[in-house]
Design an enzyme around this catalytic site. Structure first.
Site, PDB file in Angstrom:
ATOM      1  N   SER A 155     -10.685   1.202  -8.745  1.00 40.06           N
ATOM      2  CA  SER A 155      -9.562   1.363  -7.800  1.00 40.06           C
ATOM      3  C   SER A 155     -10.013   1.588  -6.362  1.00 40.06           C
ATOM      4  O   SER A 155      -9.162   1.774  -5.487  1.00 40.06           O
ATOM      5  CB  SER A 155      -8.683   2.544  -8.180  1.00 40.06           C
ATOM      6  OG  SER A 155      -8.535   2.677  -9.556  1.00 40.06           O
ATOM      7  N   THR A 191      -8.240   6.104  -7.518  1.00 42.32           N
ATOM      8  CA  THR A 191      -8.025   6.038  -6.068  1.00 42.32           C
ATOM      9  C   THR A 191      -8.108   7.444  -5.514  1.00 42.32           C
ATOM     10  O   THR A 191      -7.495   8.358  -6.045  1.00 42.32           O
ATOM     11  CB  THR A 191      -6.645   5.432  -5.738  1.00 42.32           C
ATOM     12  OG1 THR A 191      -6.742   4.035  -5.933  1.00 42.32           O
ATOM     13  CG2 THR A 191      -6.231   5.705  -4.313  1.00 42.32           C
ATOM     14  N   THR A 198      -8.921   3.214  -0.997  1.00 38.19           N
ATOM     15  CA  THR A 198      -8.498   2.497  -2.201  1.00 38.19           C
ATOM     16  C   THR A 198      -8.746   0.994  -2.088  1.00 38.19           C
ATOM     17  O   THR A 198      -8.841   0.458  -0.978  1.00 38.19           O
ATOM     18  CB  THR A 198      -6.982   2.721  -2.441  1.00 38.19           C
ATOM     19  OG1 THR A 198      -6.619   2.199  -3.722  1.00 38.19           O
ATOM     20  CG2 THR A 198      -6.136   2.048  -1.386  1.00 38.19           C
ATOM     21  N   ARG A 239      -1.304  -7.725   0.796  1.00 38.24           N
ATOM     22  CA  ARG A 239      -0.547  -6.499   0.502  1.00 38.24           C
ATOM     23  C   ARG A 239      -1.335  -5.256   0.949  1.00 38.24           C
ATOM     24  O   ARG A 239      -2.523  -5.126   0.686  1.00 38.24           O
ATOM     25  CB  ARG A 239      -0.257  -6.432  -0.992  1.00 38.24           C
ATOM     26  CG  ARG A 239       0.551  -5.210  -1.435  1.00 38.24           C
ATOM     27  CD  ARG A 239      -0.332  -4.065  -1.883  1.00 38.24           C
ATOM     28  NE  ARG A 239       0.422  -2.957  -2.454  1.00 38.24           N
ATOM     29  CZ  ARG A 239      -0.113  -1.776  -2.762  1.00 38.24           C
ATOM     30  NH1 ARG A 239      -1.387  -1.560  -2.560  1.00 38.24           N
ATOM     31  NH2 ARG A 239       0.620  -0.818  -3.268  1.00 38.24           N
ATOM     32  N   VAL A 240      -0.647  -4.372   1.614  1.00 38.58           N
ATOM     33  CA  VAL A 240      -1.241  -3.097   2.023  1.00 38.58           C
ATOM     34  C   VAL A 240      -0.408  -1.982   1.408  1.00 38.58           C
ATOM     35  O   VAL A 240       0.826  -2.047   1.413  1.00 38.58           O
ATOM     36  CB  VAL A 240      -1.262  -2.972   3.569  1.00 38.58           C
ATOM     37  CG1 VAL A 240      -1.680  -1.577   4.010  1.00 38.58           C
ATOM     38  CG2 VAL A 240      -2.194  -4.025   4.177  1.00 38.58           C
ATOM     39  N   GLY A 241      -1.077  -0.985   0.859  1.00 39.19           N
ATOM     40  CA  GLY A 241      -0.371   0.118   0.219  1.00 39.19           C
ATOM     41  C   GLY A 241      -0.187   1.307   1.146  1.00 39.19           C
ATOM     42  O   GLY A 241      -0.215   1.180   2.372  1.00 39.19           O
ATOM     43  N   ASP A 242       0.033   2.462   0.535  1.00 42.54           N
ATOM     44  CA  ASP A 242       0.267   3.696   1.297  1.00 42.54           C
ATOM     45  C   ASP A 242      -1.015   4.330   1.810  1.00 42.54           C
ATOM     46  O   ASP A 242      -0.999   5.086   2.783  1.00 42.54           O
ATOM     47  CB  ASP A 242       0.965   4.724   0.405  1.00 42.54           C
ATOM     48  CG  ASP A 242       0.099   5.100  -0.795  1.00 42.54           C
ATOM     49  OD1 ASP A 242      -0.397   4.176  -1.485  1.00 42.54           O
ATOM     50  OD2 ASP A 242      -0.113   6.305  -1.035  1.00 42.54           O
ATOM     51  N   THR A 264      -1.444   9.358  -4.483  1.00 41.02           N
ATOM     52  CA  THR A 264      -1.974   8.238  -5.241  1.00 41.02           C
ATOM     53  C   THR A 264      -0.842   7.685  -6.090  1.00 41.02           C
ATOM     54  O   THR A 264       0.167   8.355  -6.292  1.00 41.02           O
ATOM     55  CB  THR A 264      -3.162   8.673  -6.120  1.00 41.02           C
ATOM     56  OG1 THR A 264      -3.650   7.535  -6.851  1.00 41.02           O
ATOM     57  CG2 THR A 264      -2.765   9.745  -7.110  1.00 41.02           C
ATOM     58  N   GLY A 265      -1.021   6.462  -6.562  1.00 45.72           N
ATOM     59  CA  GLY A 265       0.040   5.850  -7.343  1.00 45.72           C
ATOM     60  C   GLY A 265       0.624   4.659  -6.607  1.00 45.72           C
ATOM     61  O   GLY A 265      -0.020   4.110  -5.711  1.00 45.72           O
ATOM     62  N   GLY A 308       1.913   2.573  -4.093  1.00 52.90           N
ATOM     63  CA  GLY A 308       1.997   2.738  -2.643  1.00 52.90           C
ATOM     64  C   GLY A 308       3.362   2.441  -2.061  1.00 52.90           C
ATOM     65  O   GLY A 308       3.812   3.112  -1.126  1.00 52.90           O
TER      66      GLY A 308
HETATM   67  N1  ASP Z   1      -1.815   4.157  -3.713  1.00 47.15           N
HETATM   68  C1  ASP Z   1      -2.630   2.987  -3.916  1.00 47.15           C
HETATM   69  C2  ASP Z   1      -1.912   1.780  -3.420  1.00 47.15           C
HETATM   70  O1  ASP Z   1      -0.725   1.644  -3.641  1.00 47.15           O
HETATM   71  C3  ASP Z   1      -3.018   2.761  -5.322  1.00 47.15           C
HETATM   72  C4  ASP Z   1      -3.559   3.910  -6.111  1.00 47.15           C
HETATM   73  O2  ASP Z   1      -3.349   5.071  -5.807  1.00 47.15           O
HETATM   74  O3  ASP Z   1      -4.216   3.606  -7.097  1.00 47.15           O
HETATM   75  O4  ASP Z   1      -2.547   0.926  -2.863  1.00 47.15           O
END
Ligand code: ASP
Length: 309
Positions: free
Chosen positions: A70, A172, A190, A200-203, A223-224, A226
């Site tokens: 991750s 992550t 991450t 794609r960009v996450g949080d 985490t999780g 995004g």
């Molecule tokens: N938060 C991260 C994202 O959405 C992923 C993760 O926490 O595993 O990119």
């Protein structure tokens, strides 16, 4: 004669001193069982080092670990086969730096720190972030491992575009440090959702979503999924709740509860962790299975987070 006024203030002073003595510091907390990362950060803090150096050093551990799918090297690629990385960092002065959609650089967290310290900007993206990293002396490397390629090949058999966040554990890392000075910093890094759409960009690299640090109040990271964290500006909301006097545990729980208004709430996981200026900790998730790695003078501890479901 000494008036009541000065007696009161003396009392206040000693109260303040005993409160100060109770502060649990230094300490490190990170998402998931990132044991080696918190231990590495701890090595910096126990010798009086700065929280910023500690969280950067900690975040670099999963970044260079090929087994961690991750983060960084060995991270699962997007659906077109490219490993693209997101990271951000904040220091005790409220400075922030971030890189999004960075490719072929093993330590995005260190590039994010350079963005913070060497440019007038907060975020650099994609090719520009890569160019800046090279200018700063970072090496270009292939980050796609055989294991990650095989996982992509297996996913391609069905190729359903449902980049579900895994509900079980993954790695992550969001990592928060409180140093001997009582200063806070945080880092988050991450490779994002496995087999995500290209671009794609996450949080995780978004200040306020994946990470927020306010040295007067506390720090939080996520985490999780995004997309869910961004919609709720998760980490900032936790710090703001702590500013109103909420304990970090309560603030994390309240932020996790806010996820319930998201339509797909039954299909994703989000975990939050937080620390305040006193060294009080919080960890809460939407569903069971989330854990946090903590290290203090009393040693290492793996905290099983409570959850809404
Ligand atoms: N938060 C991260 C994202 O959405 C992923 C993760 O926490 O595993 O990119």
């Amino acid at each position: 004669a000494i008036g009541m006024g000065s007696l009161t203030s003396l009392d206040q002073l000693s109260e303040w001193f005993s409160a100060f003595a109770k502060i649990r510091k230094p300490l490190v907390i990170a998402t998931w069982n990132n044991k080696k990362a918190v231990e590495t950060a701890w090595d910096v803090l126990k010798s009086g080092g700065r929280a910023l150096d500690a969280v950067e050093a900690g975040a670099r551990i999963p970044e260079s670990d090929p087994e961690d799918t991750s983060v960084g090297y060995g991270g699962f690629p997007d659906r077109d086969g490219f490993v693209t990385l997101d990271a951000c960092i904040m220091d005790e002065l409220g400075n922030a730096g971030s890189v999004v959609f960075l490719e072929k650089i093993m330590h995005p967290i260190s590039v994010a720190r350079r963005v913070m310290e060497k440019t007038p900007h907060v975020i650099l993206a994609g090719a520009g972030a890569h160019q800046f990293a090279i200018e700063q002396g970072f090496k270009e490397e292939n980050l796609l491992t055989e294991k990650a390629q095989k996982a992509l090949d297996a996913w391609r058999i069905k190729s359903e575009y449902k980049p579900k966040i895994n509900v079980e554990r993954h790695d992550t890392i969001g990592i928060l440090g409180l140093d001997q000075n009582g200063d806070l910093s945080g880092a988050c890094t991450t490779s994002g959702l496995a087999f995500k759409m290209r671009g794609r960009v996450g949080d995780s690299p978004i200040i306020g979503a994946g990470l927020y640090v306010d040295n007067e109040v506390g720090a939080a990271t996520a985490t999780g999924l995004g997309e869910a964290v961004i919609k709720k500006v998760g980490s900032f909301s936790i710090v703001e709740m702590m500013r109103q006097g909420m304990h970090p545990e309560k603030a994390c729980k309240a932020a996790a509860k806010r996820l319930l208004t998201i339509k797909s709430k039954d299909e994703f996981q989000v975990g939050y962790i937080a620390v305040n200026k006193k060294g009080e900790l919080g960890a809460w998730a939407l569903r069971p299975g989330f854990e946090a790695a903590v290290i203090t003078q009393d040693g290492f501890q793996l905290i099983k987070a409570n959850s809404i479901f």
